[in-house]
Design a protein around this motif. Structure first.
Motif, PDB file in Angstrom:
ATOM      1  N   SER A  13      15.853 -41.184 -20.621  1.00 15.21           N
ATOM      2  CA  SER A  13      14.842 -40.184 -20.448  1.00 15.21           C
ATOM      3  C   SER A  13      13.643 -40.337 -20.464  1.00 15.21           C
ATOM      4  O   SER A  13      12.457 -39.681 -20.114  1.00 15.21           O
ATOM      5  CB  SER A  13      15.048 -39.166 -21.149  1.00 15.21           C
ATOM      6  OG  SER A  13      14.794 -39.178 -22.536  1.00 15.21           O
ATOM      7  N   THR A  14      13.129 -41.935 -20.950  1.00 16.25           N
ATOM      8  CA  THR A  14      11.864 -42.096 -21.318  1.00 16.25           C
ATOM      9  C   THR A  14      11.057 -42.668 -19.955  1.00 16.25           C
ATOM     10  O   THR A  14      11.814 -43.327 -18.914  1.00 16.25           O
ATOM     11  CB  THR A  14      11.551 -43.402 -22.247  1.00 16.25           C
ATOM     12  OG1 THR A  14      12.016 -44.300 -21.768  1.00 16.25           O
ATOM     13  CG2 THR A  14      12.045 -42.748 -23.691  1.00 16.25           C
ATOM     14  N   GLY A  15       9.750 -42.965 -19.920  1.00 14.20           N
ATOM     15  CA  GLY A  15       9.254 -43.364 -18.460  1.00 14.20           C
ATOM     16  C   GLY A  15       9.498 -45.019 -18.365  1.00 14.20           C
ATOM     17  O   GLY A  15       9.334 -45.679 -17.487  1.00 14.20           O
ATOM     18  N   LEU A  16       9.791 -45.654 -19.552  1.00 16.24           N
ATOM     19  CA  LEU A  16       9.974 -47.095 -19.384  1.00 16.24           C
ATOM     20  C   LEU A  16      11.004 -47.670 -18.578  1.00 16.24           C
ATOM     21  O   LEU A  16      11.124 -48.657 -17.995  1.00 16.24           O
ATOM     22  CB  LEU A  16      10.233 -47.352 -20.898  1.00 16.24           C
ATOM     23  CG  LEU A  16       9.379 -47.584 -21.984  1.00 16.24           C
ATOM     24  CD1 LEU A  16      10.020 -47.879 -23.435  1.00 16.24           C
ATOM     25  CD2 LEU A  16       8.241 -48.569 -21.803  1.00 16.24           C
ATOM     26  N   ILE A  55      -4.377 -44.580 -15.855  1.00 16.03           N
ATOM     27  CA  ILE A  55      -3.351 -44.857 -16.667  1.00 16.03           C
ATOM     28  C   ILE A  55      -2.226 -43.778 -16.525  1.00 16.03           C
ATOM     29  O   ILE A  55      -1.161 -44.053 -16.308  1.00 16.03           O
ATOM     30  CB  ILE A  55      -4.071 -44.873 -17.977  1.00 16.03           C
ATOM     31  CG1 ILE A  55      -4.945 -46.123 -18.146  1.00 16.03           C
ATOM     32  CG2 ILE A  55      -2.833 -45.037 -18.841  1.00 16.03           C
ATOM     33  CD1 ILE A  55      -5.610 -46.419 -19.184  1.00 16.03           C
ATOM     34  N   VAL A  56      -2.743 -42.400 -16.579  1.00 15.45           N
ATOM     35  CA  VAL A  56      -1.591 -41.500 -16.693  1.00 15.45           C
ATOM     36  C   VAL A  56      -0.871 -41.330 -15.321  1.00 15.45           C
ATOM     37  O   VAL A  56       0.220 -41.064 -15.553  1.00 15.45           O
ATOM     38  CB  VAL A  56      -2.465 -40.040 -16.746  1.00 15.45           C
ATOM     39  CG1 VAL A  56      -1.550 -38.926 -16.821  1.00 15.45           C
ATOM     40  CG2 VAL A  56      -3.125 -40.110 -18.276  1.00 15.45           C
ATOM     41  N   SER A  61       7.642 -40.107 -15.314  1.00 17.36           N
ATOM     42  CA  SER A  61       8.403 -39.209 -15.626  1.00 17.36           C
ATOM     43  C   SER A  61       7.549 -38.282 -16.487  1.00 17.36           C
ATOM     44  O   SER A  61       8.193 -37.443 -17.208  1.00 17.36           O
ATOM     45  CB  SER A  61       9.592 -39.701 -16.705  1.00 17.36           C
ATOM     46  OG  SER A  61      10.303 -40.629 -15.895  1.00 17.36           O
ATOM     47  N   THR A  62       6.244 -38.144 -16.328  1.00 19.85           N
ATOM     48  CA  THR A  62       5.644 -37.082 -17.198  1.00 19.85           C
ATOM     49  C   THR A  62       5.352 -35.688 -16.268  1.00 19.85           C
ATOM     50  O   THR A  62       5.121 -34.782 -17.006  1.00 19.85           O
ATOM     51  CB  THR A  62       4.177 -37.636 -17.182  1.00 19.85           C
ATOM     52  OG1 THR A  62       3.362 -37.812 -16.077  1.00 19.85           O
ATOM     53  CG2 THR A  62       4.088 -38.943 -18.084  1.00 19.85           C
ATOM     54  N   ASN A  63       5.416 -35.755 -15.110  1.00 20.27           N
ATOM     55  CA  ASN A  63       5.432 -34.559 -14.193  1.00 20.27           C
ATOM     56  C   ASN A  63       4.043 -34.048 -14.169  1.00 20.27           C
ATOM     57  O   ASN A  63       3.765 -33.004 -13.674  1.00 20.27           O
ATOM     58  CB  ASN A  63       6.553 -33.537 -14.553  1.00 20.27           C
ATOM     59  CG  ASN A  63       8.054 -33.982 -14.370  1.00 20.27           C
ATOM     60  OD1 ASN A  63       8.264 -34.817 -13.348  1.00 20.27           O
ATOM     61  ND2 ASN A  63       8.839 -33.521 -15.279  1.00 20.27           N
ATOM     62  N   LEU A  64       3.049 -34.793 -14.667  1.00 20.28           N
ATOM     63  CA  LEU A  64       1.503 -34.245 -14.681  1.00 20.28           C
ATOM     64  C   LEU A  64       1.073 -34.349 -13.146  1.00 20.28           C
ATOM     65  O   LEU A  64       0.124 -33.304 -12.893  1.00 20.28           O
ATOM     66  CB  LEU A  64       0.806 -35.384 -15.604  1.00 20.28           C
ATOM     67  CG  LEU A  64       1.048 -35.366 -17.063  1.00 20.28           C
ATOM     68  CD1 LEU A  64       0.307 -36.392 -17.582  1.00 20.28           C
ATOM     69  CD2 LEU A  64       0.836 -33.835 -17.422  1.00 20.28           C
ATOM     70  N   LEU A  65       1.729 -34.898 -12.171  1.00 24.58           N
ATOM     71  CA  LEU A  65       1.087 -35.148 -11.131  1.00 24.58           C
ATOM     72  C   LEU A  65       1.857 -33.846  -9.974  1.00 24.58           C
ATOM     73  O   LEU A  65       1.511 -33.897  -8.835  1.00 24.58           O
ATOM     74  CB  LEU A  65       1.027 -36.578 -10.423  1.00 24.58           C
ATOM     75  CG  LEU A  65       0.490 -37.503 -11.193  1.00 24.58           C
ATOM     76  CD1 LEU A  65       0.581 -38.730 -10.462  1.00 24.58           C
ATOM     77  CD2 LEU A  65      -0.772 -37.102 -11.639  1.00 24.58           C
TER      78      LEU A  65
END
Length: 374
Positions: A13-16, A55-56, A61-65
């Protein structure tokens, strides 16, 4: 065993898991931008938020965009062309047009320095970009970030990431790009020329100026009316002397907020899946060519004026003819003061620098008019 399964699921589930080499490269680039802004102090108000946004944007997987994500919401200000007019409002509220009014003959340097726009436009067309895309790429040479966003959103929104990043990155890196060209094209004697103090501009002239400019440009070039209108409103707030609170808000708190949101939004367009392409490399190179040839054009134009004036014009002010206010003027001053510690050139360089703002606006307005975009 259950614990290991839980750990594996958590790891998935992590972005890695989804991190690519491209993501890693652009995260490193974002860190480099931030380092330049802090260590070298290269226009930190631009590079730091752009670098952080980069960077962000490359952390999976952050869904910020996403459209309803935090940065996705910020980006609406770019997509709906909200930020550029507000930036122009702030620039107008913090700008003294006195140097340009006092030395109207130096306005022509803004034209000389904009040769880069048309060289980049021609280069882009040769490389196979459409005329709309080529015009948007060309505007990078004006060194005006908000104008680049405005024109690109209307002509080639699919190239917003590449063009906006190129425009703002090169603006921030002007202290690196311009001085070698300035020194190459001028002699030590020319760089040491001390210019005569210009006449004092009256308060009435400063109040009348934004009103006249608004009427003229809005009537002649309607496509860029939102930008010029807001810039001149900001300047009128400043020069009127009766609405100090509004002028300070426009040039201070509001400008700071918009700068943060715009910087992060621009940086967030540098996503590995869309940014690391041959097309991006072509635009980055064309943008650099536009900046370099624009700087050279301004310098050569100032050398011509120097000859015509009998040696009274310091050619270094020509490089300020591109529109990045006040970065280009500061670079002219920096190079001059290294040659002569008593040569305070910044106020003289502000004349061509402000003329460059109008030059970029006129070039952008002409492109939008010719291509039938309102």
């Amino acid at each position: 065993m259950i614990i290991l399964d839980i750990i594996k699921e958590m790891f998935k589930s992590t972005g890695l898991v989804h991190l690519t080499l491209g993501n890693a490269i652009l995260i490193a680039l974002g860190i480099a931008f931030i380092s330049l802004s802090i260590v070298k102090k290269y226009e930190p108000y631009l590079l730091l938020p752009i670098g952080f946004g980069c960077i962000v944007a490359n952390i999976p997987s952050t869904n910020l965009l996403l459209p309803n994500g935090l940065i996705g919401i910020f980006y609406l200000g770019v997509k709906k062309i909200i930020y550029p007019p507000l930036i122009f409002l702030g620039v107008g509220a913090m700008t003294d047009f006195g140097p340009m009014i006092a030395n109207p003959s130096l306005v022509i340097l803004g034209a000389f320095a904009h040769i880069g726009i048309f060289i980049a436009l021609i280069g882009a067309k040769i490389l196979g970009f459409s005329i709309q895309q080529s015009a948007a790429i060309g505007i990078i040479g004006g060194a005006d970030g908000p104008m680049a966003i405005y024109v690109t959103q209307k002509l080639a929104p699919n190239l917003m990431a590449q063009i906006s990043v190129a425009a703002y990155s090169y603006m921030a890196l002007m202290p690196l790009i311009q001085p070698p060209i300035m020194k190459l094209l001028t002699t030590k004697e020319e760089r040491r020329i001390i210019m005569k103090q210009p006449r004092e501009v009256s308060k009435t002239e400063k109040i009348v100026f934004p009103i006249v400019i608004t009427v003229l440009i809005d009537m002649l070039l309607p496509p860029i009316a939102p930008l010029i209108t807001m810039m001149m409103l900001g300047n009128l707030l400043k020069e009127s002397g009766v609405v100090d609170r509004l002028a300070k808000t426009a040039s201070g708190e509001l400008m700071n907020v918009i700068t943060i949101l715009l910087g992060i939004s621009i940086g967030s367009t540098m996503r590995a899946d869309t940014f690391l392409t041959i097309k991006t490399l072509e635009i980055i190179v064309l943008g650099l060519v536009a900046f370099m040839t624009g700087t050279a054009g301004g310098i050569l134009g100032a050398k011509l004026l120097n000859k015509l004036s009998g040696g009274k014009i310091n050619p270094l002010i020509g490089s300020a003819g591109i529109a990045s206010v006040p970065i280009a003027a500061r670079v002219s001053h920096y190079v001059a003061i290294k040659e002569n510690p008593y040569n305070f050139l910044i106020m003289f360089a502000m004349g061509p620098n402000l003329a460059g703002v109008f030059g970029t606006a006129i070039a952008g307005g002409m492109m939008l008019t010719i291509l039938g975009v309102n």
